[in-house]
Design a protein around this motif. Structure first.
Motif, short mmCIF file in Angstrom:
data_model
loop_
_atom_site.label_atom_id
_atom_site.label_comp_id
_atom_site.label_asym_id
_atom_site.label_seq_id
_atom_site.Cartn_x
_atom_site.Cartn_y
_atom_site.Cartn_z
N GLN A 188 0.81 -1.22 0.00
CA GLN A 188 0.00 0.00 0.00
C GLN A 188 0.85 1.27 0.00
O GLN A 188 0.32 2.37 0.01
CB GLN A 188 -0.94 0.03 1.22
CG GLN A 188 -2.05 -1.00 1.16
CD GLN A 188 -1.58 -2.41 1.53
OE1 GLN A 188 -0.73 -2.58 2.39
NE2 GLN A 188 -2.12 -3.41 0.85
N GLY A 189 2.15 1.10 0.01
CA GLY A 189 3.04 2.26 -0.03
C GLY A 189 3.39 2.82 1.34
O GLY A 189 3.97 3.90 1.43
N TYR A 190 3.07 2.10 2.41
CA TYR A 190 3.40 2.56 3.75
C TYR A 190 4.80 2.11 4.15
O TYR A 190 5.23 1.00 3.84
CB TYR A 190 2.39 2.05 4.78
CG TYR A 190 1.06 2.73 4.66
CD1 TYR A 190 0.86 4.00 5.17
CD2 TYR A 190 -0.01 2.10 4.00
CE1 TYR A 190 -0.36 4.64 5.06
CE2 TYR A 190 -1.23 2.74 3.87
CZ TYR A 190 -1.40 4.01 4.40
OH TYR A 190 -2.61 4.64 4.27
N LEU A 191 5.49 2.98 4.84
CA LEU A 191 6.83 2.71 5.33
C LEU A 191 6.76 1.64 6.42
O LEU A 191 6.04 1.82 7.41
CB LEU A 191 7.45 4.00 5.87
CG LEU A 191 8.88 3.93 6.36
CD1 LEU A 191 9.84 3.65 5.20
CD2 LEU A 191 9.27 5.23 7.05
N VAL A 192 7.49 0.55 6.25
CA VAL A 192 7.48 -0.53 7.24
C VAL A 192 8.87 -0.81 7.80
O VAL A 192 9.02 -1.59 8.73
CB VAL A 192 6.88 -1.83 6.68
CG1 VAL A 192 5.40 -1.64 6.36
CG2 VAL A 192 7.63 -2.33 5.46
N GLY A 193 9.90 -0.17 7.23
CA GLY A 193 11.25 -0.41 7.70
C GLY A 193 12.27 0.32 6.86
O GLY A 193 11.93 1.07 5.95
N VAL A 194 13.53 0.09 7.20
CA VAL A 194 14.66 0.63 6.45
C VAL A 194 15.69 -0.49 6.37
O VAL A 194 15.91 -1.22 7.34
CB VAL A 194 15.27 1.86 7.15
CG1 VAL A 194 16.60 2.24 6.53
CG2 VAL A 194 14.33 3.04 7.10
N LEU A 195 16.30 -0.62 5.20
CA LEU A 195 17.37 -1.60 5.03
C LEU A 195 18.67 -0.85 4.86
O LEU A 195 18.80 -0.03 3.94
CB LEU A 195 17.11 -2.50 3.82
CG LEU A 195 18.13 -3.63 3.64
CD1 LEU A 195 17.89 -4.71 4.69
CD2 LEU A 195 18.06 -4.20 2.25
N SER A 196 19.63 -1.11 5.73
CA SER A 196 20.93 -0.44 5.68
C SER A 196 22.02 -1.42 5.27
O SER A 196 21.80 -2.63 5.21
CB SER A 196 21.28 0.13 7.06
OG SER A 196 21.54 -0.94 7.97
N GLU A 197 23.19 -0.88 5.01
CA GLU A 197 24.34 -1.73 4.71
C GLU A 197 24.60 -2.71 5.86
O GLU A 197 24.89 -3.88 5.62
CB GLU A 197 25.59 -0.88 4.49
CG GLU A 197 25.55 -0.02 3.25
CD GLU A 197 26.63 1.05 3.24
OE1 GLU A 197 27.14 1.32 2.15
OE2 GLU A 197 26.95 1.61 4.31
N SER A 198 24.47 -2.24 7.08
CA SER A 198 24.68 -3.11 8.24
C SER A 198 23.67 -4.25 8.28
O SER A 198 24.02 -5.39 8.59
CB SER A 198 24.58 -2.31 9.55
OG SER A 198 25.63 -1.40 9.64
N ASP A 199 22.42 -3.94 7.95
CA ASP A 199 21.39 -4.99 7.90
C ASP A 199 21.77 -6.04 6.85
O ASP A 199 21.60 -7.24 7.08
CB ASP A 199 20.02 -4.40 7.55
CG ASP A 199 19.50 -3.43 8.59
OD1 ASP A 199 19.80 -3.61 9.80
OD2 ASP A 199 18.80 -2.47 8.19
N CYS A 200 22.27 -5.58 5.70
CA CYS A 200 22.67 -6.50 4.63
C CYS A 200 23.82 -7.38 5.07
O CYS A 200 23.81 -8.60 4.83
CB CYS A 200 23.06 -5.72 3.38
SG CYS A 200 21.68 -4.85 2.61
N LEU A 201 24.81 -6.80 5.72
CA LEU A 201 25.94 -7.58 6.21
C LEU A 201 25.48 -8.62 7.24
O LEU A 201 25.95 -9.77 7.23
CB LEU A 201 27.01 -6.67 6.81
CG LEU A 201 27.76 -5.80 5.82
CD1 LEU A 201 28.66 -4.80 6.55
CD2 LEU A 201 28.56 -6.64 4.85
N ARG A 202 24.56 -8.21 8.10
CA ARG A 202 24.01 -9.15 9.09
C ARG A 202 23.33 -10.32 8.38
O ARG A 202 23.49 -11.48 8.76
CB ARG A 202 23.03 -8.41 10.01
CG ARG A 202 22.52 -9.24 11.15
CD ARG A 202 21.80 -8.40 12.22
NE ARG A 202 21.00 -7.31 11.71
CZ ARG A 202 19.71 -7.42 11.36
NH1 ARG A 202 19.09 -8.57 11.47
NH2 ARG A 202 19.04 -6.38 10.92
#
Length: 139
Positions: A45-59
């Motif tokens: 629906q286009g609502y913000l549910v999170g953010v993906l960062s470089e740290s999240d990717c590395l994790r």
């Protein structure tokens, strides 16, 4: 003097976004291709549910490596607690937030919806441009 300059004047109005269901490696490809350190995650629906960062990717990569399996989806590794800023906030408020909280980017919201993203680079460009056109230079 800067207080009259709004976040909306310098934000990216079409930021890279991810779906929670997107494959993590596809998201990593987009981060690298666009040379950004993170991006908002929005639902159908286009609502913000999170953010993906470089740290999240590395994790995610480390987790997949540890369990010897594919990494998974963006939703499995994104940060769900998201700091945002209003489109009508002044850029000094955004600058203070970046300094105080150590963030690199902030999703920009208007009436509860994602309308853009602003980064530290965007603010530096804005402040440099403003100085070149309005404030006296020292030195």
């Amino acid at each position: 003097m800067f207080k009259s300059v709004k976040v909306r004047d310098y934000m990216h109005t079409e930021p890279v976004t991810f779906s929670p269901h997107m494959d993590l490696f596809k998201a990593i490809d987009l981060l690298v291709a666009h040379r950004i350190s993170g991006a908002p995650v929005i639902d159908e629906q286009g609502y913000l549910v999170g953010v993906l960062s470089e740290s999240d990717c590395l994790r995610g990569i480390l987790s997949g490596s540890y369990f010897e399996e594919a990494c998974g989806s963006v939703g499995a590794f994104m940060s769900e607690v998201v700091e945002t800023i209003d489109a009508d906030a002044d850029i000094l408020k955004a600058a203070a937030h970046f300094v105080e909280r150590g963030r690199r980017r902030l999703p920009v919201m208007e009436y509860g919806r994602l309308v853009g993203q602003i980064s530290r680079q965007d603010l530096l460009r804005a402040l440099k441009s403003f100085n070149e056109h309005g404030a006296p230079k020292k030195g």
